[in-house]
Each structure stands twice: as structure tokens, then as C-alpha cells.
Design a protein around this motif. Structure first.
Motif, PDB file in Angstrom:
ATOM      1  N   ILE A 109      51.455  50.604  37.324  1.00  0.00           N
ATOM      2  CA  ILE A 109      49.987  50.452  37.379  1.00  0.00           C
ATOM      3  C   ILE A 109      49.619  49.033  37.792  1.00  0.00           C
ATOM      4  O   ILE A 109      48.713  48.814  38.616  1.00  0.00           O
ATOM      5  N   ILE A 110      50.351  48.046  37.218  1.00  0.00           N
ATOM      6  CA  ILE A 110      50.069  46.644  37.586  1.00  0.00           C
ATOM      7  C   ILE A 110      50.322  46.422  39.080  1.00  0.00           C
ATOM      8  O   ILE A 110      49.544  45.738  39.768  1.00  0.00           O
ATOM      9  N   ALA A 111      51.391  47.024  39.604  1.00  0.00           N
ATOM     10  CA  ALA A 111      51.693  46.877  41.038  1.00  0.00           C
ATOM     11  C   ALA A 111      50.583  47.505  41.877  1.00  0.00           C
ATOM     12  O   ALA A 111      50.169  46.931  42.907  1.00  0.00           O
ATOM     13  N   LYS A 112      50.055  48.660  41.446  1.00  0.00           N
ATOM     14  CA  LYS A 112      48.957  49.313  42.177  1.00  0.00           C
ATOM     15  C   LYS A 112      47.709  48.442  42.156  1.00  0.00           C
ATOM     16  O   LYS A 112      47.037  48.262  43.185  1.00  0.00           O
ATOM     17  N   VAL A 113      47.401  47.906  40.956  1.00  0.00           N
ATOM     18  CA  VAL A 113      46.206  47.055  40.839  1.00  0.00           C
ATOM     19  C   VAL A 113      46.374  45.813  41.721  1.00  0.00           C
ATOM     20  O   VAL A 113      45.437  45.375  42.391  1.00  0.00           O
ATOM     21  N   LYS A 114      47.583  45.235  41.712  1.00  0.00           N
ATOM     22  CA  LYS A 114      47.851  44.053  42.530  1.00  0.00           C
ATOM     23  C   LYS A 114      47.670  44.377  44.011  1.00  0.00           C
ATOM     24  O   LYS A 114      47.054  43.612  44.759  1.00  0.00           O
ATOM     25  N   ASP A 115      48.198  45.535  44.427  1.00  0.00           N
ATOM     26  CA  ASP A 115      48.053  45.933  45.831  1.00  0.00           C
ATOM     27  C   ASP A 115      46.590  46.160  46.192  1.00  0.00           C
ATOM     28  O   ASP A 115      46.135  45.755  47.285  1.00  0.00           O
ATOM     29  N   GLN A 116      45.845  46.800  45.280  1.00  0.00           N
ATOM     30  CA  GLN A 116      44.416  47.031  45.539  1.00  0.00           C
ATOM     31  C   GLN A 116      43.668  45.702  45.616  1.00  0.00           C
ATOM     32  O   GLN A 116      42.816  45.501  46.496  1.00  0.00           O
ATOM     33  N   ALA A 117      44.005  44.785  44.679  1.00  0.00           N
ATOM     34  CA  ALA A 117      43.333  43.482  44.686  1.00  0.00           C
ATOM     35  C   ALA A 117      43.680  42.715  45.956  1.00  0.00           C
ATOM     36  O   ALA A 117      42.806  42.061  46.559  1.00  0.00           O
ATOM     37  N   ALA A 118      44.930  42.781  46.380  1.00  0.00           N
ATOM     38  CA  ALA A 118      45.331  42.085  47.610  1.00  0.00           C
ATOM     39  C   ALA A 118      44.592  42.673  48.808  1.00  0.00           C
ATOM     40  O   ALA A 118      44.156  41.944  49.707  1.00  0.00           O
ATOM     41  N   GLY A 119      44.447  44.004  48.813  1.00  0.00           N
ATOM     42  CA  GLY A 119      43.716  44.649  49.913  1.00  0.00           C
ATOM     43  C   GLY A 119      42.253  44.238  49.925  1.00  0.00           C
ATOM     44  O   GLY A 119      41.683  43.931  50.986  1.00  0.00           O
ATOM     45  N   LEU A 120      41.612  44.241  48.743  1.00  0.00           N
ATOM     46  CA  LEU A 120      40.200  43.837  48.666  1.00  0.00           C
ATOM     47  C   LEU A 120      40.038  42.367  49.042  1.00  0.00           C
ATOM     48  O   LEU A 120      39.086  41.985  49.724  1.00  0.00           O
ATOM     49  N   LEU A 121      40.993  41.531  48.568  1.00  0.00           N
ATOM     50  CA  LEU A 121      40.923  40.118  48.874  1.00  0.00           C
ATOM     51  C   LEU A 121      41.079  39.888  50.389  1.00  0.00           C
ATOM     52  O   LEU A 121      40.384  39.045  50.969  1.00  0.00           O
ATOM     53  N   ALA A 122      41.960  40.655  50.991  1.00  0.00           N
ATOM     54  CA  ALA A 122      42.140  40.521  52.441  1.00  0.00           C
ATOM     55  C   ALA A 122      40.849  40.886  53.171  1.00  0.00           C
ATOM     56  O   ALA A 122      40.480  40.241  54.168  1.00  0.00           O
ATOM     57  N   ASN A 127      35.725  38.487  55.877  1.00  0.00           N
ATOM     58  CA  ASN A 127      34.275  38.295  55.986  1.00  0.00           C
ATOM     59  C   ASN A 127      33.943  36.960  55.329  1.00  0.00           C
ATOM     60  O   ASN A 127      34.096  36.796  54.124  1.00  0.00           O
ATOM     61  N   GLN A 128      33.467  35.991  56.129  1.00  0.00           N
ATOM     62  CA  GLN A 128      33.235  34.623  55.677  1.00  0.00           C
ATOM     63  C   GLN A 128      32.209  34.559  54.549  1.00  0.00           C
ATOM     64  O   GLN A 128      32.400  33.823  53.589  1.00  0.00           O
ATOM     65  N   GLY A 129      31.142  35.282  54.602  1.00  0.00           N
ATOM     66  CA  GLY A 129      30.083  35.244  53.586  1.00  0.00           C
ATOM     67  C   GLY A 129      30.572  35.788  52.255  1.00  0.00           C
ATOM     68  O   GLY A 129      30.314  35.212  51.190  1.00  0.00           O
ATOM     69  N   GLU A 130      31.258  36.887  52.297  1.00  0.00           N
ATOM     70  CA  GLU A 130      31.780  37.478  51.047  1.00  0.00           C
ATOM     71  C   GLU A 130      32.847  36.572  50.453  1.00  0.00           C
ATOM     72  O   GLU A 130      32.955  36.449  49.234  1.00  0.00           O
ATOM     73  N   TYR A 131      33.639  35.919  51.308  1.00  0.00           N
ATOM     74  CA  TYR A 131      34.708  35.046  50.840  1.00  0.00           C
ATOM     75  C   TYR A 131      34.135  33.857  50.084  1.00  0.00           C
ATOM     76  O   TYR A 131      34.637  33.497  49.024  1.00  0.00           O
ATOM     77  N   LYS A 132      33.045  33.238  50.632  1.00  0.00           N
ATOM     78  CA  LYS A 132      32.408  32.099  49.970  1.00  0.00           C
ATOM     79  C   LYS A 132      31.840  32.524  48.624  1.00  0.00           C
ATOM     80  O   LYS A 132      32.000  31.816  47.621  1.00  0.00           O
ATOM     81  N   ALA A 133      31.198  33.677  48.569  1.00  0.00           N
ATOM     82  CA  ALA A 133      30.609  34.168  47.315  1.00  0.00           C
ATOM     83  C   ALA A 133      31.716  34.429  46.298  1.00  0.00           C
ATOM     84  O   ALA A 133      31.576  34.120  45.103  1.00  0.00           O
ATOM     85  N   LEU A 134      32.825  34.945  46.741  1.00  0.00           N
ATOM     86  CA  LEU A 134      33.952  35.225  45.845  1.00  0.00           C
ATOM     87  C   LEU A 134      34.507  33.930  45.278  1.00  0.00           C
ATOM     88  O   LEU A 134      34.771  33.826  44.076  1.00  0.00           O
ATOM     89  N   ILE A 135      34.666  32.906  46.130  1.00  0.00           N
ATOM     90  CA  ILE A 135      35.208  31.619  45.687  1.00  0.00           C
ATOM     91  C   ILE A 135      34.275  31.005  44.659  1.00  0.00           C
ATOM     92  O   ILE A 135      34.715  30.489  43.627  1.00  0.00           O
ATOM     93  N   VAL A 136      32.959  31.036  44.903  1.00  0.00           N
ATOM     94  CA  VAL A 136      31.979  30.477  43.957  1.00  0.00           C
ATOM     95  C   VAL A 136      32.069  31.224  42.638  1.00  0.00           C
ATOM     96  O   VAL A 136      32.101  30.612  41.561  1.00  0.00           O
ATOM     97  N   ASP A 137      32.110  32.547  42.679  1.00  0.00           N
ATOM     98  CA  ASP A 137      32.198  33.351  41.455  1.00  0.00           C
ATOM     99  C   ASP A 137      33.477  33.039  40.678  1.00  0.00           C
ATOM    100  O   ASP A 137      33.456  32.912  39.451  1.00  0.00           O
ATOM    101  N   LEU A 138      34.583  32.871  41.394  1.00  0.00           N
ATOM    102  CA  LEU A 138      35.849  32.566  40.729  1.00  0.00           C
ATOM    103  C   LEU A 138      35.830  31.183  40.095  1.00  0.00           C
ATOM    104  O   LEU A 138      36.352  30.984  38.997  1.00  0.00           O
ATOM    105  N   ILE A 139      35.212  30.196  40.768  1.00  0.00           N
ATOM    106  CA  ILE A 139      35.123  28.838  40.213  1.00  0.00           C
ATOM    107  C   ILE A 139      34.263  28.847  38.956  1.00  0.00           C
ATOM    108  O   ILE A 139      34.619  28.249  37.938  1.00  0.00           O
ATOM    109  N   VAL A 140      33.146  29.563  38.997  1.00  0.00           N
ATOM    110  CA  VAL A 140      32.254  29.654  37.822  1.00  0.00           C
ATOM    111  C   VAL A 140      32.986  30.344  36.677  1.00  0.00           C
ATOM    112  O   VAL A 140      32.955  29.884  35.543  1.00  0.00           O
TER     113      VAL A 140
END
Length: 148
Positions: A109-122, A127-140
Motif C-alpha cells: 500500500i505504501i508503494a502504491k501511495v508513493k507511486d500515486q504521489a510521485a505521479g501527482l507530483l510529476a 504545471n508552473q502555477g500548481e507547482y508554486k502553490a504546492l511549494i507554498v503549501d508545503l512550506i506553510v
């Protein structure tokens, strides 16, 4: 006293015997009585020997039976202990298998979640706008969690 018993007045062997003479019938009867007495004593002695032998036999037999019973009880207890030990081993093995199966499922299950997260992250990195929003959310989120 020695002078009193001179060869003339010393008793003879015959004089020591009873004065009565036995007839053949009386002698035979007395011999039969002696034989019967001897046989009776022999039978009694044989009976005593037989009784003692029977008693010794029964004692030895009882010792053998008790020894055998003790040996059987010991063997039974050992076998019962082996069965209990084997049951405990089987139970422990089953628990360990279940635990390992659960760990394997969790890893899967962890491997599946990791693969899904890697796919979503990719996708987000693409997409530059979504990437910036993700970085800000992660920093917060990191700043909020880092204070704990």
C-alpha cells in the motif's frame, strides 16, 4: 562315684532300654506314625515354601507393574509436553505469518501511495502555477509542524 560303678554293677546297654519289648505290629504302627509325622512336617514346610514363593512372586510382579506404570506415565507426560510445545510453535508460526503478511500488505500500500504521489507530483511540477502553490503549501505546513 567311680568306685561305685564297677564292671559288675555298671548298667548295660540293654538295661537302659525300656523293659517292654514291642511287637512287630506296634513297631510298624510307631514307624507309620513317625513317617506320617515326617510327611506332615514336610507338607507343612513345602506349603510354607510355596506360600513364601507366591508372596515373593506377587511382590516382584507388583514392583514390575508399578515400574511399568510409572514408565508409561512418564512417556505420556513427555508426549503431552511435546504436543503442547508443538501447538505453541504452530500458533507462534501462524501469528508470525499473519504479521509478515500484514507487513507485506502495508509495504504494498505504501508503494502504491508513493507511486500515486510521485505521479501527482510529476503533474504538478509540469504545471508552473500548481507547482508554486504546492511549494507554498508545503512550506506553510512544514513551518506549522516544525513548531511542535
Amino acid at each position: 562315684v567311680a568306685s561305685f560303678l564297677t564292671p559288675r554293677n555298671r548298667p548295660t546297654k540293654l538295661a537302659c532300654l525300656p523293659a517292654m519289648a514291642m511287637s512287630d505290629a506296634e513297631a510298624t504302627k510307631q514307624i507309620d506314625q513317625m513317617v506320617n509325622f515326617i510327611l506332615s512336617e514336610a507338607k507343612e514346610k513345602a506349603s510354607d515354601i510355596e506360600r513364601k514363593a507366591e508372596e515373593d512372586f506377587n511382590i516382584d510382579k507388583l514392583k514390575i507393574v508399578e515400574g511399568t506404570k510409572k514408565k508409561i506415565r512418564t512417556e505420556f507426560e513427555n508426549k503431552a509436553k511435546k504436543v503442547v510445545t508443538q501447538v505453541a510453535i504452530n500458533k507462534s508460526t501462524a501469528v508470525n505469518r499473519a504479521r509478515l503478511r500484514k507487513i507485506a500488505e502495508r509495504q504494498e500500500i505504501i508503494a502504491k501511495v508513493k507511486d500515486q504521489a510521485a505521479g501527482l507530483l510529476a503533474k504538478k511540477v509540469g504545471n508552473q502555477g500548481e507547482y508554486k502553490a504546492l511549494i507554498v503549501d508545503l512550506i506553510v505546513q512544514g513551518a506549522l509542524c516544525g513548531g511542535r
